[in-house]
Design a protein around this motif. Structure first.
Motif, short mmCIF file in Angstrom:
data_model
loop_
_atom_site.label_atom_id
_atom_site.label_comp_id
_atom_site.label_asym_id
_atom_site.label_seq_id
_atom_site.Cartn_x
_atom_site.Cartn_y
_atom_site.Cartn_z
N LEU A 92 28.43 31.06 10.14
CA LEU A 92 27.78 29.75 10.26
C LEU A 92 27.37 29.20 8.90
O LEU A 92 27.52 28.01 8.63
CB LEU A 92 26.54 29.86 11.16
CG LEU A 92 26.73 29.50 12.63
CD1 LEU A 92 25.43 29.70 13.39
CD2 LEU A 92 27.24 28.08 12.79
N SER A 93 26.86 30.08 8.04
CA SER A 93 26.45 29.60 6.71
C SER A 93 27.65 29.13 5.90
O SER A 93 27.54 28.25 5.05
CB SER A 93 25.70 30.71 5.96
OG SER A 93 26.56 31.79 5.65
N ALA B 278 29.08 25.69 8.58
CA ALA B 278 28.23 24.54 8.89
C ALA B 278 27.80 23.82 7.61
O ALA B 278 27.62 24.43 6.57
CB ALA B 278 27.00 24.99 9.68
N SER C 137 21.78 19.90 14.35
CA SER C 137 22.25 20.77 15.42
C SER C 137 21.56 20.41 16.72
O SER C 137 20.47 19.83 16.72
CB SER C 137 22.00 22.24 15.08
OG SER C 137 20.61 22.49 15.00
N LEU D 13 31.13 23.32 16.30
CA LEU D 13 30.75 24.73 16.27
C LEU D 13 29.68 24.95 17.33
O LEU D 13 28.73 24.18 17.41
CB LEU D 13 30.16 25.12 14.91
CG LEU D 13 30.91 24.71 13.63
CD1 LEU D 13 30.11 25.15 12.41
CD2 LEU D 13 32.29 25.33 13.60
N ARG E 295 27.31 28.17 18.97
CA ARG E 295 26.92 29.57 19.00
C ARG E 295 26.22 29.86 20.33
O ARG E 295 25.34 29.13 20.75
CB ARG E 295 25.98 29.88 17.84
CG ARG E 295 25.55 31.35 17.76
CD ARG E 295 24.60 31.57 16.58
NE ARG E 295 24.38 32.98 16.33
CZ ARG E 295 23.66 33.44 15.29
NH1 ARG E 295 23.11 32.58 14.44
NH2 ARG E 295 23.50 34.74 15.11
N LEU F 141 30.54 32.71 18.32
CA LEU F 141 30.67 31.39 17.71
C LEU F 141 32.04 30.85 18.08
O LEU F 141 33.05 31.51 17.86
CB LEU F 141 30.53 31.46 16.19
CG LEU F 141 30.66 30.13 15.44
CD1 LEU F 141 29.54 29.18 15.83
CD2 LEU F 141 30.67 30.36 13.93
#
Length: 247
Positions: free
Chosen positions: A19-20, A23, A29, A177, A179, A188
């Motif tokens: 994610l880091s 995103a 979000s 995306l 999660r 994810l």
């Protein structure tokens, strides 16, 4: 008729790092809770609605609540009458599309009804009858396209914590995306929806989607992120885990 195709890529390891990497810093979000409705006796007997190709999903959180009834996989022969083509009404959307995840290509049809924020929390409390919250069109959809499936006495399994980032740029693609976290599971999913162009022949459309699917998988791998090799989609994996823990 050629329906839109949603391409999906799943990641099930090092989710925080993925994610880091993927995103956008400071990107907005949506946080929601998700439940799936099942027959308690069916869960006890290891017979899920999912095994009949029926999914009943409830969402509540940062956006208006949504209750979705989905047939997946399904066939065009099942989708008869008004449900043979997509349509929209106020607070209601009926979609037909293909889901592509790796080599698995299936047709799905979904009827989604939007409810005021927080309303569906009443459907997921212990002892609540989740089927009472289906609207008339959703009931017609099930009766007409999945008449053998019994939809009453449903209890909600969950919740699953969902965090979604919309329209994230990834090379020359734009992806969503999402999660999912529940119990010991953490997934994810990257997805992008492709529509057929007006002058595009069906085989040209499919070839274009195949190329886009390869680009998506390559874009993920080029960033050092491993694509999941698990053949089961995240809905089945999560529902199986929830059913195992259901009292």
């Amino acid at each position: 008729m050629t329906f839109p195709i949603e391409i999906k890529v799943n990641i099930d390891a090092d989710i925080a790092d993925a994610l880091s990497t993927l995103a956008q810093p400071g990107g907005e979000s949506q946080k929601r809770l998700i439940w799936f409705a099942e027959h308690p006796q069916g869960v006890e007997d290891s017979r899920l609605l999912l095994d009949s190709g029926v999914i009943v999903r409830l969402r509540s959180g940062d956006t208006p609540d949504e209750l979705t009834v989905k047939l997946r996989p399904c066939t065009t022969d099942q989708l008869t009458g008004r449900f043979s083509s997509p349509f929209d009404r106020e607070s209601f959307e009926y979609k037909i599309e293909e889901d592509w995840s790796g080599s698995r290509h299936v047709l799905s049809a979904s009827a989604t009804c939007v409810h005021p924020q927080g309303t569906l929390l009443n459907a997921v409390t212990p002892g609540a009858e989740a089927a009472d919250f289906l609207d008339t069109l959703q009931r017609q959809f099930l009766q007409q396209c999945a008449p053998a499936v019994h939809i009453t006495e449903l209890a909600a399994l969950g919740p699953i914590a969902s965090t979604k980032f919309n329209n994230v740029p990834l090379d020359d693609l734009e992806v969503d995306l999402e999660r999912w976290t529940v119990a010991d599971l953490d997934f994810l999913e990257l997805s992008t929806r492709v529509k057929r162009k007006h002058d595009e022949k069906p085989h040209e459309f499919e070839t274009r989607v195949e190329h886009k699917q390869k680009r998506l998988r390559s874009a993920v791998r080029d960033r050092g992120i491993a694509v999941s090799q698990n053949p089961d989609n995240k809905t089945r994996r999560v529902l199986t885990a929830l059913a195992t823990k259901h009292p």
